[in-house]
Design an enzyme around this catalytic site. Structure first.
Site, PDB file in Angstrom:
ATOM      1  N   ARG A 194       0.840  -1.038  -0.063  1.00  0.00           N
ATOM      2  CA  ARG A 194       0.061  -0.026   0.020  1.00  0.00           C
ATOM      3  C   ARG A 194       0.763   1.204  -0.064  1.00  0.00           C
ATOM      4  O   ARG A 194       1.970   1.368   0.676  1.00  0.00           O
ATOM      5  CB  ARG A 194      -1.060  -0.006   1.229  1.00  0.00           C
ATOM      6  CG  ARG A 194      -2.029  -1.043   1.114  1.00  0.00           C
ATOM      7  CD  ARG A 194      -3.004  -0.670   0.009  1.00  0.00           C
ATOM      8  NE  ARG A 194      -4.090  -1.544   0.239  1.00  0.00           N
ATOM      9  CZ  ARG A 194      -4.353  -2.908  -0.321  1.00  0.00           C
ATOM     10  NH1 ARG A 194      -3.521  -3.022  -1.101  1.00  0.00           N
ATOM     11  NH2 ARG A 194      -5.519  -3.551  -0.479  1.00  0.00           N
ATOM     12  N   GLU A 223      -3.514   7.608  -4.679  1.00  0.00           N
ATOM     13  CA  GLU A 223      -3.802   6.683  -5.999  1.00  0.00           C
ATOM     14  C   GLU A 223      -5.297   7.383  -6.548  1.00  0.00           C
ATOM     15  O   GLU A 223      -6.232   7.474  -5.857  1.00  0.00           O
ATOM     16  CB  GLU A 223      -3.996   5.433  -5.616  1.00  0.00           C
ATOM     17  CG  GLU A 223      -2.524   4.530  -5.667  1.00  0.00           C
ATOM     18  CD  GLU A 223      -2.889   3.239  -5.241  1.00  0.00           C
ATOM     19  OE1 GLU A 223      -3.875   2.477  -5.428  1.00  0.00           O
ATOM     20  OE2 GLU A 223      -1.921   2.661  -4.750  1.00  0.00           O
ATOM     21  N   HIS A 242      -1.327   0.009  -9.522  1.00  0.00           N
ATOM     22  CA  HIS A 242      -1.999  -0.957  -8.593  1.00  0.00           C
ATOM     23  C   HIS A 242      -2.473  -2.071  -9.224  1.00  0.00           C
ATOM     24  O   HIS A 242      -3.738  -2.215  -9.080  1.00  0.00           O
ATOM     25  CB  HIS A 242      -2.797  -0.240  -7.748  1.00  0.00           C
ATOM     26  CG  HIS A 242      -3.258  -0.845  -6.226  1.00  0.00           C
ATOM     27  ND1 HIS A 242      -3.511  -0.318  -5.317  1.00  0.00           N
ATOM     28  CD2 HIS A 242      -3.504  -2.326  -6.080  1.00  0.00           C
ATOM     29  CE1 HIS A 242      -3.937  -1.224  -4.214  1.00  0.00           C
ATOM     30  NE2 HIS A 242      -3.719  -2.353  -4.819  1.00  0.00           N
TER      31      HIS A 242
HETATM   32  C1  GLV Z   1      -5.053  -5.523  -3.396  1.00  0.00           C
HETATM   33  O1  GLV Z   1      -4.353  -4.526  -3.290  1.00  0.00           O
HETATM   34  C2  GLV Z   1      -5.566  -6.613  -2.573  1.00  0.00           C
HETATM   35  O2  GLV Z   1      -5.564  -6.013  -1.262  1.00  0.00           O
HETATM   36  O3  GLV Z   1      -6.168  -7.508  -2.952  1.00  0.00           O
END
Ligand code: GLV
Length: 283
Positions: A194, A223, A242
Protein backbone atom coordinates in the site's frame (compact mmCIF):
# COMPACT_ATOMS: atom_id res chain seq x y z
CA UNK A 1 -31.68 -0.01 -0.55
CA UNK A 2 -28.80 -2.37 -1.24
CA UNK A 3 -28.24 -5.52 0.78
CA UNK A 4 -24.73 -6.20 -0.50
CA UNK A 5 -21.81 -4.23 -1.87
CA UNK A 6 -19.07 -5.59 -4.11
CA UNK A 7 -16.08 -3.35 -3.45
CA UNK A 8 -12.48 -2.92 -4.51
CA UNK A 9 -9.66 -2.71 -1.98
CA UNK A 10 -9.30 1.03 -2.54
CA UNK A 11 -12.97 1.91 -1.86
CA UNK A 12 -13.29 3.50 1.55
CA UNK A 13 -16.05 1.64 3.36
CA UNK A 14 -16.91 3.58 6.49
CA UNK A 15 -19.74 4.88 8.68
CA UNK A 16 -20.93 7.19 5.92
CA UNK A 17 -21.56 4.19 3.65
CA UNK A 18 -23.12 2.14 6.47
CA UNK A 19 -25.46 4.99 7.44
CA UNK A 20 -26.49 5.52 3.81
CA UNK A 21 -27.37 1.84 3.38
CA UNK A 22 -29.46 0.67 6.33
CA UNK A 23 -30.32 -2.64 4.59
CA UNK A 24 -26.65 -3.52 4.06
CA UNK A 25 -25.80 -7.07 5.14
CA UNK A 26 -22.47 -7.85 3.53
CA UNK A 27 -19.44 -6.27 1.90
CA UNK A 28 -17.66 -8.45 -0.67
CA UNK A 29 -14.25 -6.78 -0.82
CA UNK A 30 -12.38 -8.01 -3.91
CA UNK A 31 -9.01 -7.71 -2.21
CA UNK A 32 -6.89 -9.41 0.35
CA UNK A 33 -6.10 -6.07 2.04
CA UNK A 34 -8.67 -4.91 4.57
CA UNK A 35 -7.33 -1.44 5.36
CA UNK A 36 -10.22 0.19 3.48
CA UNK A 37 -12.86 -1.34 5.77
CA UNK A 38 -14.20 0.13 9.03
CA UNK A 39 -14.57 -2.93 11.26
CA UNK A 40 -16.25 -1.57 14.44
CA UNK A 41 -18.97 0.25 12.46
CA UNK A 42 -19.76 -2.86 10.43
CA UNK A 43 -19.75 -5.27 13.36
CA UNK A 44 -21.98 -3.02 15.44
CA UNK A 45 -24.55 -2.92 12.61
CA UNK A 46 -24.32 -6.65 11.91
CA UNK A 47 -22.72 -6.08 8.50
CA UNK A 48 -20.45 -8.95 7.44
CA UNK A 49 -17.07 -7.98 5.99
CA UNK A 50 -15.41 -10.43 3.61
CA UNK A 51 -12.20 -10.53 1.58
CA UNK A 52 -10.38 -12.81 -0.89
CA UNK A 53 -7.27 -14.31 0.74
CA UNK A 54 -5.08 -17.14 -0.55
CA UNK A 55 -5.47 -16.30 -4.24
CA UNK A 56 -3.24 -13.45 -5.32
CA UNK A 57 0.11 -14.34 -3.78
CA UNK A 58 1.61 -15.87 -6.91
CA UNK A 59 0.41 -13.08 -9.21
CA UNK A 60 1.75 -10.47 -6.78
CA UNK A 61 5.06 -12.27 -6.49
CA UNK A 62 5.37 -12.42 -10.29
CA UNK A 63 4.72 -8.68 -10.47
CA UNK A 64 7.20 -8.01 -7.68
CA UNK A 65 9.82 -9.74 -9.78
CA UNK A 66 8.71 -7.83 -12.87
CA UNK A 67 9.38 -4.64 -10.90
CA UNK A 68 12.70 -5.88 -9.47
CA UNK A 69 13.93 -6.85 -12.94
CA UNK A 70 12.37 -3.80 -14.55
CA UNK A 71 14.01 -1.28 -12.24
CA UNK A 72 17.37 -3.09 -12.06
CA UNK A 73 17.67 -3.57 -15.84
CA UNK A 74 15.98 -0.27 -16.69
CA UNK A 75 13.28 -1.83 -18.86
CA UNK A 76 10.81 1.07 -18.69
CA UNK A 77 13.59 3.62 -19.01
CA UNK A 78 14.85 2.06 -22.25
CA UNK A 79 11.32 1.84 -23.60
CA UNK A 80 10.64 5.50 -22.74
CA UNK A 81 13.89 6.55 -24.41
CA UNK A 82 13.03 4.71 -27.64
CA UNK A 83 9.52 6.17 -27.79
CA UNK A 84 10.99 9.64 -27.24
CA UNK A 85 13.27 9.08 -30.27
CA UNK A 86 16.41 9.16 -28.15
CA UNK A 87 17.94 5.83 -29.26
CA UNK A 88 19.95 6.89 -32.28
CA UNK A 89 22.85 4.40 -32.46
CA UNK A 90 24.18 1.35 -30.63
CA UNK A 91 25.56 2.47 -27.31
CA UNK A 92 24.68 0.51 -24.22
CA UNK A 93 26.30 2.85 -21.74
CA UNK A 94 23.29 5.15 -21.10
CA UNK A 95 21.21 2.07 -20.31
CA UNK A 96 23.52 0.13 -18.02
CA UNK A 97 21.59 -1.69 -15.35
CA UNK A 98 22.43 -3.72 -12.29
CA UNK A 99 22.53 -7.49 -11.82
CA UNK A 100 19.64 -9.07 -9.96
CA UNK A 101 21.10 -12.58 -9.64
CA UNK A 102 23.33 -13.10 -6.67
CA UNK A 103 22.14 -9.97 -4.87
CA UNK A 104 20.50 -9.65 -1.45
CA UNK A 105 16.73 -9.32 -1.33
CA UNK A 106 15.16 -7.94 1.84
CA UNK A 107 11.54 -8.94 2.36
CA UNK A 108 9.50 -6.92 4.84
CA UNK A 109 6.52 -9.09 5.76
CA UNK A 110 6.90 -12.81 5.11
CA UNK A 111 3.21 -13.62 4.63
CA UNK A 112 1.66 -15.33 1.61
CA UNK A 113 3.07 -12.87 -0.94
CA UNK A 114 6.48 -12.42 0.72
CA UNK A 115 6.89 -16.18 0.82
CA UNK A 116 6.23 -16.54 -2.91
CA UNK A 117 8.67 -13.72 -3.62
CA UNK A 118 11.31 -15.57 -1.57
CA UNK A 119 10.68 -18.75 -3.57
CA UNK A 120 11.26 -16.92 -6.84
CA UNK A 121 14.40 -15.28 -5.48
CA UNK A 122 16.07 -18.66 -5.01
CA UNK A 123 15.92 -19.13 -8.80
CA UNK A 124 17.94 -15.94 -9.09
CA UNK A 125 20.54 -17.21 -6.58
CA UNK A 126 19.67 -14.36 -4.26
CA UNK A 127 20.37 -14.21 -0.57
CA UNK A 128 17.03 -13.50 1.10
CA UNK A 129 16.67 -11.84 4.50
CA UNK A 130 13.33 -11.00 6.04
CA UNK A 131 11.57 -9.16 8.83
CA UNK A 132 8.08 -10.12 9.82
CA UNK A 133 5.73 -9.73 12.78
CA UNK A 134 6.50 -13.32 13.69
CA UNK A 135 9.60 -15.35 12.96
CA UNK A 136 8.94 -18.32 10.63
CA UNK A 137 11.58 -21.00 11.35
CA UNK A 138 9.87 -23.57 9.11
CA UNK A 139 10.04 -21.19 6.12
CA UNK A 140 13.64 -20.34 6.94
CA UNK A 141 14.44 -24.01 6.60
CA UNK A 142 12.25 -24.70 3.57
CA UNK A 143 13.28 -21.63 1.56
CA UNK A 144 16.74 -20.91 2.92
CA UNK A 145 15.75 -17.40 4.01
CA UNK A 146 17.43 -15.62 6.92
CA UNK A 147 15.67 -13.87 9.77
CA UNK A 148 16.82 -10.29 10.36
CA UNK A 149 16.41 -9.13 13.95
CA UNK A 150 15.09 -5.72 12.92
CA UNK A 151 14.06 -3.58 9.95
CA UNK A 152 17.33 -1.68 10.15
CA UNK A 153 19.29 -4.86 9.29
CA UNK A 154 17.08 -5.49 6.26
CA UNK A 155 17.50 -1.90 5.10
CA UNK A 156 21.27 -1.90 5.59
CA UNK A 157 22.05 -5.22 3.97
CA UNK A 158 19.63 -5.47 1.03
CA UNK A 159 20.15 -4.56 -2.61
CA UNK A 160 16.38 -4.76 -3.09
CA UNK A 161 13.97 -3.98 -0.25
CA UNK A 162 10.51 -5.33 -1.08
CA UNK A 163 7.51 -4.38 1.06
CA UNK A 164 4.84 -7.03 1.71
CA UNK A 165 3.39 -6.12 5.10
CA UNK A 166 -0.27 -5.09 5.33
CA UNK A 167 -1.18 -1.44 5.90
CA UNK A 168 -2.04 -1.00 9.58
CA UNK A 169 -1.57 1.89 12.03
CA UNK A 170 1.82 0.29 12.81
CA UNK A 171 3.02 0.11 9.22
CA UNK A 172 1.67 3.47 7.99
CA UNK A 173 4.71 5.54 6.84
CA UNK A 174 6.97 2.74 8.10
CA UNK A 175 9.48 3.65 5.40
CA UNK A 176 10.34 7.31 5.93
CA UNK A 177 13.42 9.46 5.63
CA UNK A 178 15.44 7.75 8.30
CA UNK A 179 14.65 4.26 6.94
CA UNK A 180 15.54 5.28 3.37
CA UNK A 181 18.78 6.78 4.64
CA UNK A 182 19.73 3.42 6.11
CA UNK A 183 19.53 1.76 2.67
CA UNK A 184 22.60 1.38 0.47
CA UNK A 185 23.01 4.04 -2.25
CA UNK A 186 22.92 1.24 -4.85
CA UNK A 187 19.75 -0.33 -3.42
CA UNK A 188 16.21 -0.25 -4.80
CA UNK A 189 12.86 0.02 -3.01
CA UNK A 190 9.98 -2.11 -4.32
CA UNK A 191 6.46 -1.44 -3.04
CA UNK A 192 3.53 -3.67 -3.99
CA UNK A 193 1.58 -3.40 -0.72
CA UNK A 194 0.00 0.00 0.00
CA UNK A 195 1.31 3.46 -0.89
CA UNK A 196 0.77 4.77 2.62
CA UNK A 197 3.51 2.52 4.02
CA UNK A 198 6.07 4.88 2.44
CA UNK A 199 6.58 8.63 2.89
CA UNK A 200 6.49 9.84 -0.74
CA UNK A 201 8.19 13.20 -0.08
CA UNK A 202 11.07 11.50 1.71
CA UNK A 203 11.28 8.97 -1.11
CA UNK A 204 11.52 11.71 -3.73
CA UNK A 205 14.18 13.59 -1.76
CA UNK A 206 16.25 10.43 -1.19
CA UNK A 207 16.07 9.48 -4.87
CA UNK A 208 17.15 12.95 -5.98
CA UNK A 209 19.97 13.01 -3.43
CA UNK A 210 21.17 9.57 -4.57
CA UNK A 211 20.57 8.01 -1.16
CA UNK A 212 19.01 5.04 -2.95
CA UNK A 213 19.33 3.94 -6.59
CA UNK A 214 15.69 3.70 -7.58
CA UNK A 215 12.15 2.72 -6.71
CA UNK A 216 9.52 0.55 -8.34
CA UNK A 217 6.06 1.22 -6.98
CA UNK A 218 2.84 -0.55 -7.83
CA UNK A 219 1.11 1.49 -5.14
CA UNK A 220 1.33 5.17 -4.32
CA UNK A 221 -0.13 7.75 -1.99
CA UNK A 222 -2.43 9.08 -3.33
CA UNK A 223 -3.88 6.76 -5.95
CA UNK A 224 -4.14 7.46 -8.79
CA UNK A 225 -0.86 9.36 -8.57
CA UNK A 226 -1.35 12.85 -10.13
CA UNK A 227 0.40 13.22 -13.46
CA UNK A 228 2.41 16.18 -12.12
CA UNK A 229 3.73 14.25 -9.10
CA UNK A 230 7.49 14.90 -8.82
CA UNK A 231 8.21 11.14 -8.60
CA UNK A 232 7.11 10.85 -12.23
CA UNK A 233 9.91 13.17 -13.34
CA UNK A 234 12.62 10.74 -12.19
CA UNK A 235 14.18 8.29 -14.66
CA UNK A 236 14.98 5.75 -11.93
CA UNK A 237 11.37 5.25 -10.88
CA UNK A 238 8.78 2.80 -12.23
CA UNK A 239 5.15 3.33 -11.27
CA UNK A 240 2.38 0.91 -12.22
CA UNK A 241 -1.35 1.41 -11.54
CA UNK A 242 -1.92 -0.90 -8.52
CA UNK A 243 -2.05 -4.05 -10.63
CA UNK A 244 0.22 -6.53 -8.83
CA UNK A 245 -2.61 -9.04 -8.42
CA UNK A 246 -4.26 -8.44 -11.75
CA UNK A 247 -3.46 -11.23 -14.08
CA UNK A 248 -6.66 -12.26 -15.87
CA UNK A 249 -6.75 -15.57 -14.00
CA UNK A 250 -6.21 -14.07 -10.57
CA UNK A 251 -8.61 -11.19 -11.16
CA UNK A 252 -11.36 -13.64 -12.07
CA UNK A 253 -10.65 -15.95 -9.12
CA UNK A 254 -10.76 -13.02 -6.69
CA UNK A 255 -14.00 -11.73 -8.21
CA UNK A 256 -15.57 -15.18 -7.92
CA UNK A 257 -14.59 -15.48 -4.28
CA UNK A 258 -15.98 -12.01 -3.52
CA UNK A 259 -19.27 -12.99 -5.15
CA UNK A 260 -19.36 -16.33 -3.31
CA UNK A 261 -18.85 -14.47 -0.05
CA UNK A 262 -21.82 -12.23 -0.85
CA UNK A 263 -24.16 -15.02 -1.97
CA UNK A 264 -23.31 -17.14 1.07
CA UNK A 265 -23.87 -14.24 3.46
CA UNK A 266 -27.25 -13.36 1.92
CA UNK A 267 -28.30 -17.00 2.24
CA UNK A 268 -27.05 -17.38 5.80
CA UNK A 269 -24.46 -19.95 4.70
CA UNK A 270 -20.79 -20.20 5.71
CA UNK A 271 -18.72 -17.67 3.76
CA UNK A 272 -15.37 -18.54 2.15
CA UNK A 273 -13.73 -15.68 4.06
CA UNK A 274 -15.59 -13.67 6.66
CA UNK A 275 -13.50 -11.11 8.56
CA UNK A 276 -15.93 -10.31 11.39
CA UNK A 277 -18.08 -13.39 12.10
CA UNK A 278 -18.92 -11.84 15.48
CA UNK A 279 -21.17 -9.41 13.56
CA UNK A 280 -23.70 -12.21 12.97
CA UNK A 281 -25.14 -11.78 16.45
CA UNK A 282 -25.95 -8.12 15.67
CA UNK A 283 -27.86 -8.82 12.46
C1 GLV B 1 -4.94 -5.54 -3.59
O1 GLV B 1 -4.36 -4.53 -3.39
C2 GLV B 1 -5.51 -6.38 -2.55
O2 GLV B 1 -5.46 -6.04 -1.37
O3 GLV B 1 -6.04 -7.45 -2.90
Amino acid sequence: DVHALFTEGVDTIDEEIYDAAPSLEVIGNRAVGTDNLDFPGATERGILLTNTPGILQNACADMTFALILGIARRVSFGDREIRAGKWRYFDQTPYLGTNVFGKTLGIVGLGGIGTQVARRASGFDMRVIYQSRTRKPELEKALGVEWAPDLRTVLRESDFVSLHMPLTPDTERMVGRSELNQMKPEAFLINTTRGRTVDPTALYDCLVAGKIAGAALDVTDPEPIPVDDPLLTLPNVIITPHVASSSKETFRAMAEMAVKNIIAALNGLPMPSCLNPEAIKNR
